[in-house]
Every structure is written in C-alpha cells, then in structure tokens.
Design an enzyme around this catalytic site. Structure first.
Site, PDB file in Angstrom:
ATOM      1  N   THR A 105      21.132 -27.701 -46.473  1.00 58.94           N
ATOM      2  CA  THR A 105      20.471 -26.803 -47.427  1.00 58.94           C
ATOM      3  C   THR A 105      21.367 -25.684 -47.939  1.00 58.94           C
ATOM      4  O   THR A 105      21.087 -25.101 -48.984  1.00 58.94           O
ATOM      5  CB  THR A 105      19.248 -26.158 -46.774  1.00 58.94           C
ATOM      6  OG1 THR A 105      19.700 -25.344 -45.665  1.00 58.94           O
ATOM      7  CG2 THR A 105      18.275 -27.207 -46.261  1.00 58.94           C
TER       8      THR A 105
ATOM      9  N   ALA B 221      19.331 -33.496 -42.341  1.00 53.14           N
ATOM     10  CA  ALA B 221      20.271 -32.643 -41.612  1.00 53.14           C
ATOM     11  C   ALA B 221      21.664 -33.170 -41.881  1.00 53.14           C
ATOM     12  O   ALA B 221      21.839 -34.271 -42.403  1.00 53.14           O
ATOM     13  CB  ALA B 221      19.961 -32.630 -40.118  1.00 53.14           C
TER      14      ALA B 221
ATOM     15  N   ARG C  23      21.375 -22.941 -46.536  1.00 54.97           N
ATOM     16  CA  ARG C  23      20.673 -21.725 -46.133  1.00 54.97           C
ATOM     17  C   ARG C  23      21.426 -21.022 -45.011  1.00 54.97           C
ATOM     18  O   ARG C  23      21.967 -21.682 -44.114  1.00 54.97           O
ATOM     19  CB  ARG C  23      19.258 -22.049 -45.636  1.00 54.97           C
ATOM     20  CG  ARG C  23      18.280 -22.435 -46.721  1.00 54.97           C
ATOM     21  CD  ARG C  23      16.892 -22.655 -46.141  1.00 54.97           C
ATOM     22  NE  ARG C  23      16.833 -23.843 -45.305  1.00 54.97           N
ATOM     23  CZ  ARG C  23      15.704 -24.350 -44.803  1.00 54.97           C
ATOM     24  NH1 ARG C  23      14.560 -23.751 -45.034  1.00 54.97           N
ATOM     25  NH2 ARG C  23      15.717 -25.437 -44.073  1.00 54.97           N
TER      26      ARG C  23
ATOM     27  N   ASP D 101      35.320 -20.395 -29.321  1.00 58.82           N
ATOM     28  CA  ASP D 101      36.298 -19.496 -29.948  1.00 58.82           C
ATOM     29  C   ASP D 101      35.657 -18.416 -30.801  1.00 58.82           C
ATOM     30  O   ASP D 101      36.209 -17.325 -30.967  1.00 58.82           O
ATOM     31  CB  ASP D 101      37.269 -20.297 -30.818  1.00 58.82           C
ATOM     32  CG  ASP D 101      36.534 -21.106 -31.887  1.00 58.82           C
ATOM     33  OD1 ASP D 101      35.682 -21.937 -31.527  1.00 58.82           O
ATOM     34  OD2 ASP D 101      36.806 -20.891 -33.083  1.00 58.82           O
TER      35      ASP D 101
ATOM     36  N   ASP E  38      22.410 -28.512 -35.446  1.00 60.13           N
ATOM     37  CA  ASP E  38      23.647 -27.821 -35.883  1.00 60.13           C
ATOM     38  C   ASP E  38      24.533 -27.437 -34.703  1.00 60.13           C
ATOM     39  O   ASP E  38      25.283 -26.462 -34.770  1.00 60.13           O
ATOM     40  CB  ASP E  38      23.312 -26.552 -36.699  1.00 60.13           C
ATOM     41  CG  ASP E  38      22.485 -26.840 -37.933  1.00 60.13           C
ATOM     42  OD1 ASP E  38      22.870 -27.751 -38.687  1.00 60.13           O
ATOM     43  OD2 ASP E  38      21.457 -26.177 -38.131  1.00 60.13           O
TER      44      ASP E  38
ATOM     45  N   HIS F 108      25.865 -33.643 -40.479  1.00 59.35           N
ATOM     46  CA  HIS F 108      26.901 -33.574 -39.459  1.00 59.35           C
ATOM     47  C   HIS F 108      28.225 -33.253 -40.154  1.00 59.35           C
ATOM     48  O   HIS F 108      28.691 -34.017 -40.996  1.00 59.35           O
ATOM     49  CB  HIS F 108      27.009 -34.898 -38.699  1.00 59.35           C
ATOM     50  CG  HIS F 108      25.868 -35.124 -37.757  1.00 59.35           C
ATOM     51  ND1 HIS F 108      25.715 -36.273 -37.026  1.00 59.35           N
ATOM     52  CD2 HIS F 108      24.828 -34.326 -37.404  1.00 59.35           C
ATOM     53  CE1 HIS F 108      24.620 -36.175 -36.271  1.00 59.35           C
ATOM     54  NE2 HIS F 108      24.075 -35.008 -36.504  1.00 59.35           N
TER      55      HIS F 108
ATOM     56  N   LYS G  45      27.339 -32.012 -33.068  1.00 60.47           N
ATOM     57  CA  LYS G  45      27.286 -33.409 -32.626  1.00 60.47           C
ATOM     58  C   LYS G  45      28.206 -34.300 -33.449  1.00 60.47           C
ATOM     59  O   LYS G  45      28.795 -35.244 -32.923  1.00 60.47           O
ATOM     60  CB  LYS G  45      25.849 -33.928 -32.720  1.00 60.47           C
ATOM     61  CG  LYS G  45      24.854 -33.172 -31.848  1.00 60.47           C
ATOM     62  CD  LYS G  45      23.439 -33.715 -31.992  1.00 60.47           C
ATOM     63  CE  LYS G  45      22.836 -33.477 -33.354  1.00 60.47           C
ATOM     64  NZ  LYS G  45      22.655 -32.042 -33.693  1.00 60.47           N
TER      65      LYS G  45
END
Length: 428
Positions: free
Chosen positions: A306, A41, A308, A338, A15, A43, A18
């Site tokens: 997810t 996962a 989550r 930022d 996370d 992106h 990328k």
C-alpha cells in the site's frame, strides 16, 4: 533420506522479512511454494538485480533452478501475476519456472470492487483493508461461489458459476451500495476466459507435483504471507486476514502431508511494526515513531503493497512468544537488528498490564484494547553492525539483546538480519 519441508512464516503482524529469508533458502531449494493469501501483502527482496516487491509470485523466482508453485490455497489475482512476471523480465530477470494449481481460486474483478465499497461504507470503522479483494474472495470461496482456475477452460460451467454468484451481488450493488451498475456474467466470462489463455502454460496438478517431489526427498520451502497475529482463528480478530497464516495450514494450502513439514522458521523483527487497524500494545507516536520508521528497513517502514506508513513499536515479547508458539516454530529469524543501533537504551515489552494485573499471556482483542506495555530497558550498542557476519563479532550489547529476546520467546534465534540485502545475515 527425506529432510522434510521448511516453512517460513511470520511471528507478528506481517512485514517481518519473510521474503528475504525465503530468497536465501531458495538458493538450495528445488521448490518454493505460496500456500495462502493473495497479492494483499508484499515480500521485499534486494539482490544483484535490484529491489523487488513480490505480491503474487513466490520468493524463489530469482533462482533459475527453482520451481515456483502457487498452491490451491492461494487467492490468485491473474492480472497482478502477469504484471509481476512482465516486470521481472523488463528488469532482466530470467523467466522463472512457475506452476499454478488448477484448483486455486481466482480473485475476480468484483471482489476488488466490493472490498473498496465496503471499506468506504464502514468509514471510520473500517478494517484497514488493502482493497485487494481478499475478504470478498474468501467469503465467496467458503459460500461455494468461487471460480477455480480449472473452470476457466470450461465456458458453460464458468458462465454458470458467475451467474450463481452475481444474483445476490447485483442486489447489494443496487440497494446497499447506492445504485452501482449491475454486473454482467457473460462479459465477465469472456474476460476470464482470456485470462485462462494467458496462464494456461503454467497450470497443472501442483498437489501431485509436490507429493512426488516430497517422496523423492526434494528440498521444498513453503512461504507464508502476513503473520500469526493476522490469523483469523488465532490472531487479533476481526483485525485479521481471511486465510490462515500459520505453518499448520501450509499442508492444506500447498497440498502436502502434515507430517512433511519438519522445519518451521518464524520471522520476527527486532522491533514491532504493523499496517492496518486494531490493537497494537507497544505502539509509538510522534517523533519517536517517525525516527524508528525512517531508519527501518532499506527505505523506511512503509507497506510494500500500500505504501502506507507502518505503525511502529518496540519489540513485544508477549505477542512474539505467542506468535512463535501458534506457528509451532523450532527456530526464529530476528530481522533488522541493525536498525536499533541509534538507541542508547532499548525498551522491550515483557508483560502487559491489563486493568492493573500483569500478564505474560497474549489475550484476545477485548483485553488487548485495555493492555498497557510493561517494559524492560536494555543497553544499546550505538554503532553500525550492518557489516557483521559472525555473532561473536557483534557488540556485547547486541549479543545480549538477541539472547534476551531468545530467552523471552523460548525458541532459538538462528538467523539475525543486519541489513536489507541477501547477504546481510548472521547464521548462528
């Protein structure tokens, strides 16, 4: 002259941002390659077409001239891939050029089933799996019980592969998982053959394709999934994923020569976040964590796969230095700087206290459990920097923060993310 292959990989728990960097680099790339992991996962990419979370497709799909490759090291979830392709077309994105390795292996329906059953069985000792079937998939792959894409087009071989795999699985379903219904190899073979027909136009020898592209000096970007601390060999075991998340594995998982990978960009956040279980030394709790989570990213820090809430923490220079080292990075992208603009003072973890002894080395899991963060406080800049596009135009405190991070991790910070969109990036 061949300029080599660029690898975009994670320095932390995943996370890190990328997908955004790969999307930026894809503008000048000929090929974008996924080389490991599956749809466990996501992106996140924000561009003129909107906000997208890619789980299976490479991050070059928004650039019409790019060939997007799913390499032999990927855990291919066929229904997930088809859903993503359909979702892009529904939102007006032109159909991407896509090539799928005939040697990639398939995430099967029972991999998802066993993933969920095992997490339920483990209860409070579970690993925080996304329940995408990844661990059972890789277990089968290395037990030589997997199904390759090429098998989908040979019915007798496909049926034999499934029968070999289901013998033991049906015993587990009956005796370990409380009398679950048995799996039928013939019915599964029929379902998989239908998947094969759907993806047939994309299937090819991607290893030959990429070798030829590399020899011709084409620009190839390989994108990793998750981060260095989730690697099964070098990460926080057993709170890892099941395939190598390192740039070194890109040559294997994509099917390229090791010497082809000349540029490795490790992406790290300006703070820390983590989805899933396991040690997390700089973790914050309560209101402090919730404030950072709420401000993080485009819509807060929640898992792209997810949903989550991510676990939040301050920047961990010990973990990031280690992650950058094992990735072999020669440049770093620092994302989401930022987000920290609301803080008067910003803590950075510069060492761990393990049983009263300070260390700057990243230890294995048993010692991580006992590690306490040693912080250095840096002054905040207390303003919005999202419109800045030149490093010299950043507030002095923000410049100092980047330089401090750079000094701590020992690799140049060449990219600085100052917002979620494609153009919210400073290049040094």
């Amino acid at each position: 002259m061949n300029h080599g292959v660029t690898a975009v990989v994670g320095a932390n728990w995943g996370d890190e941002g990328k997908g955004k960097l790969t999307d930026i680099l894809a503008e000048r790339a000929d090929y974008v390659v996924r080389y490991q992991g599956g749809n466990n996962a996501g992106h996140t990419i924000i561009n003129a077409s909107g906000k997208f979370a890619l789980h299976m497709l490479p991050s070059g799909v928004f650039h019409p001239g790019v060939v997007n490759v799913i390499g032999p090291g990927v855990a291919l979830n066929v229904p997930g891939l088809l859903q993503e392709l359909a979702a892009l077309q529904e939102r007006g994105v032109p159909e991407p050029k896509l090539c799928i390795s005939d040697r990639a292996q398939i995430v099967l329906p029972y991999h998802l089933q066993f993933d969920a059953l095992e997490e339920e069985r483990l209860g409070k000792h579970s690993f925080g799996s996304t329940k995408s079937g990844i661990a059972p998939f890789y277990a089968d792959k290395y037990a030589k019980l997997g199904v390759q894409v090429a098998d989908l087009y040979h019915p007798q071989r496909l049926l034999a592969r499934l029968e070999a795999s289901l013998t033991a699985k049906n015993v587990l379903l009956e005796h370990l998982y409380g009398g679950q219904p048995k799996l039928d190899a013939a019915a599964l073979a029929e379902e998989l053959a239908a998947w094969g027909k759907r993806i047939r136009p994309y299937v090819c020898n991607t290893t030959k394709l990429l070798h030829e592209a590399w020899r011709q000096g084409r620009h190839i970007v390989v994108e990793g999934q998750l981060g260095a601390l989730r690697d099964p060999d070098h990460g926080i075991y057993p709170f890892s994923t099941s395939s190598s998340t390192l740039a070194g594995f890109a040559a294997v998982g994509a099917g390229l020569p090791p010497q082809a990978i000349g540029r490795i960009i490790a992406v790290a956040k300006a703070y820390s976040s983590c989805v899933g279980s396991g040690p997390f030394v700089t973790e914050l709790h309560g209101a402090e964590a919730e404030e950072l989570r709420r401000r993080g990213g485009d819509a807060g820090e929640y898992g792209a796969k997810t949903g989550r809430p991510r676990r939040m923490g301050w920047f961990d220079a010990v973990a990031t230095r280690y992650g950058v080292m094992v990735q072999g990075a020669n440049e770093v992208a620092l994302s989401l700087l930022d987000v920290l603009g609301y803080l008067e003072h910003i803590p950075v973890c510069v060492a761990y206290d393990v049983d009263g002894v300070a260390t700057t080395d990243f230890p294995p899991a048993p010692l991580l459990d006992r590690a306490k963060p040693v912080y250095e406080q840096l002054p905040g800049w207390r303003c919005d920097i999202s419109g800045v596009r030149d490093f010299a135009a950043l507030p002095a405190e923000a410049q100092s923060y980047v330089r401090f991070v750079e000094e701590q991790i020992g690799v140049p910070v060449k990219w600085i993310g100052v917002g979620p969109r494609r153009d919210d990036m400073i290049v040094r």
